[in-house]
Design a protein around this motif. Structure first.
Motif, PDB file in Angstrom:
ATOM      1  N   ASN A 136      52.928  73.186  57.472  1.00 51.44           N
ATOM      2  CA  ASN A 136      52.522  72.685  56.162  1.00 51.44           C
ATOM      3  C   ASN A 136      52.707  73.761  55.110  1.00 51.44           C
ATOM      4  O   ASN A 136      52.905  74.939  55.433  1.00 51.44           O
ATOM      5  CB  ASN A 136      51.037  72.258  56.214  1.00 51.44           C
ATOM      6  N   VAL A 137      52.641  73.346  53.845  1.00 53.68           N
ATOM      7  CA  VAL A 137      52.655  74.295  52.726  1.00 53.68           C
ATOM      8  C   VAL A 137      51.602  73.807  51.743  1.00 53.68           C
ATOM      9  O   VAL A 137      51.484  72.610  51.510  1.00 53.68           O
ATOM     10  CB  VAL A 137      54.051  74.392  52.059  1.00 53.68           C
ATOM     11  N   HIS A 181      45.651  71.813  57.952  1.00 53.12           N
ATOM     12  CA  HIS A 181      45.304  70.649  57.130  1.00 53.12           C
ATOM     13  C   HIS A 181      44.049  70.925  56.324  1.00 53.12           C
ATOM     14  O   HIS A 181      42.973  70.464  56.668  1.00 53.12           O
ATOM     15  CB  HIS A 181      45.075  69.425  58.015  1.00 53.12           C
ATOM     16  N   PRO A 182      44.171  71.675  55.239  1.00 56.40           N
ATOM     17  CA  PRO A 182      42.981  71.995  54.439  1.00 56.40           C
ATOM     18  C   PRO A 182      42.532  70.782  53.624  1.00 56.40           C
ATOM     19  O   PRO A 182      43.247  69.794  53.536  1.00 56.40           O
ATOM     20  CB  PRO A 182      43.504  73.084  53.505  1.00 56.40           C
ATOM     21  N   GLY A 188      40.598  72.654  42.585  1.00 60.67           N
ATOM     22  CA  GLY A 188      41.476  73.609  43.266  1.00 60.67           C
ATOM     23  C   GLY A 188      40.806  74.398  44.376  1.00 60.67           C
ATOM     24  O   GLY A 188      41.447  75.184  45.056  1.00 60.67           O
ATOM     25  N   THR A 189      39.490  74.196  44.593  1.00 62.19           N
ATOM     26  CA  THR A 189      38.805  74.871  45.704  1.00 62.19           C
ATOM     27  C   THR A 189      39.412  74.388  47.023  1.00 62.19           C
ATOM     28  O   THR A 189      39.578  73.187  47.226  1.00 62.19           O
ATOM     29  CB  THR A 189      37.304  74.527  45.711  1.00 62.19           C
ATOM     30  N   VAL A 190      39.756  75.342  47.900  1.00 62.18           N
ATOM     31  CA  VAL A 190      40.320  74.980  49.207  1.00 62.18           C
ATOM     32  C   VAL A 190      39.255  75.187  50.281  1.00 62.18           C
ATOM     33  O   VAL A 190      38.613  76.235  50.329  1.00 62.18           O
ATOM     34  CB  VAL A 190      41.556  75.868  49.529  1.00 62.18           C
ATOM     35  N   TYR A 191      39.046  74.175  51.122  1.00 66.15           N
ATOM     36  CA  TYR A 191      38.192  74.337  52.294  1.00 66.15           C
ATOM     37  C   TYR A 191      39.057  74.255  53.538  1.00 66.15           C
ATOM     38  O   TYR A 191      39.980  73.447  53.605  1.00 66.15           O
ATOM     39  CB  TYR A 191      37.148  73.221  52.389  1.00 66.15           C
ATOM     40  N   ASN A 192      38.750  75.076  54.542  1.00 67.07           N
ATOM     41  CA  ASN A 192      39.427  74.934  55.822  1.00 67.07           C
ATOM     42  C   ASN A 192      38.429  75.227  56.921  1.00 67.07           C
ATOM     43  O   ASN A 192      37.354  75.782  56.672  1.00 67.07           O
ATOM     44  CB  ASN A 192      40.634  75.873  55.913  1.00 67.07           C
ATOM     45  N   HIS A 288      44.861  63.950  62.655  1.00 62.05           N
ATOM     46  CA  HIS A 288      44.811  63.706  61.215  1.00 62.05           C
ATOM     47  C   HIS A 288      43.689  62.751  60.824  1.00 62.05           C
ATOM     48  O   HIS A 288      43.590  61.650  61.339  1.00 62.05           O
ATOM     49  CB  HIS A 288      46.165  63.139  60.740  1.00 62.05           C
ATOM     50  N   HIS A 289      42.858  63.216  59.887  1.00 66.56           N
ATOM     51  CA  HIS A 289      41.872  62.364  59.233  1.00 66.56           C
ATOM     52  C   HIS A 289      42.561  61.670  58.065  1.00 66.56           C
ATOM     53  O   HIS A 289      43.357  62.290  57.367  1.00 66.56           O
ATOM     54  CB  HIS A 289      40.737  63.210  58.659  1.00 66.56           C
ATOM     55  N   ILE A 290      42.235  60.407  57.829  1.00 61.91           N
ATOM     56  CA  ILE A 290      42.810  59.708  56.674  1.00 61.91           C
ATOM     57  C   ILE A 290      41.953  59.967  55.435  1.00 61.91           C
ATOM     58  O   ILE A 290      42.423  60.468  54.426  1.00 61.91           O
ATOM     59  CB  ILE A 290      42.940  58.193  56.935  1.00 61.91           C
TER      60      ILE A 290
END
Length: 504
Positions: A136-137, A181-182, A188-192, A288-290
């Motif tokens: 992914n990117v 898959h964040p 724009g906050t990224v959670y992982n 994958h979560h939808i």
């Protein structure tokens, strides 16, 4: 409407698992139809592009070296470009003409020139973990990173596709690996989510928050995280032991706990706290979560699942995917079966015995059992024999973490990607785009800026049609009914891609 499933006796799909060269400069594409005026930007995609080094093959779908693809759209004109990401795994493989760093399903053998003593000592310097970021990117702040599921992410220039630098997430947060898959909030906050060592040498999960400039493998609503723990695990002892003994790879270290079933965890986002309910469901695989959302004291989450406890990756060896069509079908017959499922969690689960779910529109149930666990039964949103609705996408900007109606996906036919699908999760109505001997990729949704409806927009997908004069094209579909709006074709072949993004 019943879906017509294609057969692929010609076996053209084998071509999407073959090595290609990178390009020195962007190629102009031949456009038919009209590119919508709001599509101005880049479609970026990642996947494997090098499937062997010298005489040494990579064995698994997730082993080939990372190749970044880009379709650029400007005033109705389109170009296509691709470059390999110059990871350590790639550069060393090319330099030494052999597999140097162990990948997911391919083990690197020690350098034949080294003697037994130097090999023995190199094992104690620690395991070299791959940085092959083929999955992914995504953006973090102003920057863009190519990723896989290890601790290494690679910063790339998305204009020139140059590789900028390798980043070790371990230098910043307490984790050993993160998902590809964040989840990204509107600001724009990224959670992982990653794994780390917990108390007493146990393995724990950490949710990492990366704030915006000073999605996904888990679900996120406005106030909660949902994490689904499937029966498949990496055995850490086996993992560490394997490296020291013999040629071994990641795939060898997965184990499936047949008794355990699926455990579902929820945590509050703010303040961050784990909610100690024991939600349980039947064994399933999940990549994958939808989407997930809250409604009247319940958390609803929709998943692309594979039934049973067996690890689906066992069926994604390249040798299996490159078989003739009859063999491909036979392999898929014995594999776990795909199904789109909706689960519902009660946030206040205190009645024993009867169904705790009172949402009028779903048949999903939750039942408190005598041992204090809460058993979840899903509602099936889509199910077709050996027909997966996978690599799902939604109108992420408008509906991520919120009640929604439409999901889009890549249709896998006995694991071979051969159609684009749309699903109404409320009515279960489906739409399909497909053409003979054409192999699309995950569809990305781009909203029409003037649109009002959830499905006012287009889907972008890269399709490979090996027999065509121009075998690779970017296809633009109307998200309302999957009718074709335009395509931009180039005369080079492209391999499979996994995930990507549209950068306006």
């Amino acid at each position: 409407r019943s879906i017509q499933y294609f057969e692929h006796p010609a076996g053209d799909y084998k071509k999407i698992f073959e090595t290609v060269e990178e390009l020195n400069e962007p190629l102009p594409a031949t456009v038919t139809g009209r590119i919508p005026s709001f599509i101005r930007g880049s479609l970026l995609r990642l996947g494997p592009g090098l499937f062997e080094v010298g005489s040494e093959p990579f064995y698994h779908l997730f082993d080939g070296q990372a190749l970044m693809h880009k379709f650029d759209f400007s005033n109705g004109q389109v170009t296509y470009f691709r470059r390999f990401i110059k990871t350590d795994a790639y550069v060393r493989a090319i330099t030494e003409k052999r597999v140097v760093i162990t990948e997911f399903g391919t083990c690197a053998y020690p350098d034949p020139c080294k003697n037994i003593f130097s090999r023995f000592f190199s094992y104690f310097k620690g395991v070299e973990v791959t940085d092959n970021c083929l999955v992914n990117v995504y953006p973090i702040g102003e920057d863009f990173y190519a990723v896989t599921e290890t601790n290494f992410i690679t910063k790339v220039n998305v204009d020139t596709l140059e590789t900028l630098k390798k980043v070790d997430m371990c230098d910043y947060v307490n984790i050993n690996g993160v998902t590809a898959h964040p989840q990204i909030e509107r600001d724009g906050t990224v959670y992982n989510i990653g794994n780390c060592m917990g108390k007493g040498a146990t393995l724990a999960y950490n949710i990492v928050k990366i704030p915006p400039t000073q999605k996904g493998s888990f679900g996120m609503t406005e106030n909660y995280f949902v994490f689904v723990e499937t029966p498949v695990k990496i055995n850490l002892l086996k993992f560490l032991g394997a490296w020291a003994i013999r040629g071994s790879n990641y795939m060898d270290c997965f184990e499936s706990d047949e008794e355990k079933g699926t455990w579902i965890h929820i945590a509050k986002k703010d303040p961050g706290e784990y909610i100690d309910y024991k939600f349980r469901a039947a064994a399933m695989g999940l990549f994958h979560h939808i989407n997930a959302y809250e409604d009247s004291g319940f958390v609803v989450f929709d998943l692309c699942t594979w039934k049973g406890f067996e690890f689906v990756y066992n069926y994604l060896w390249l040798a299996n995917l490159r078989e003739n069509w009859d063999e491909v079908k036979k392999n898929a017959m014995i594999a776990p079966q795909p199904e789109v499922r909706r689960f519902v969690i009660p946030l206040d689960p205190y009645r024993q015995g009867k169904n705790l779910i009172s949402l009028p529109y779903t048949t999903a149930t939750a039942t408190m059992r005598e041992d204090g666990t809460i058993w979840l039964e899903p509602e099936v949103l889509f199910s077709g024999p050996r027909q997966a609705f996978e690599f799902p996408q939604i109108n992420y900007k408008m509906n991520n973490g919120r009640n929604y109606t439409y999901a889009y996906a890549l249709g896998l036919n006995h694991f071979i990607p051969d159609r684009i699908c749309k699903l109404n999760v409320r009515t279960k109505e489906t739409w399909v785009w497909q053409e003979p001997d054409s192999y699309p990729s995950e569809p990305l949704f781009v909203q029409n800026p003037d649109g009002v409806d959830e499905d006012d927009g287009v889907l972008l997908t890269i399709v490979v049609c090996p027999g065509a004069q121009r075998p690779t094209y970017c296809l633009i579909l109307n998200a309302k009914d999957l009718s074709e709006i335009a395509r931009a074709e180039v005369d080079v072949l492209s391999p499979v891609t996994f995930h990507g993004m549209y950068k306006p």
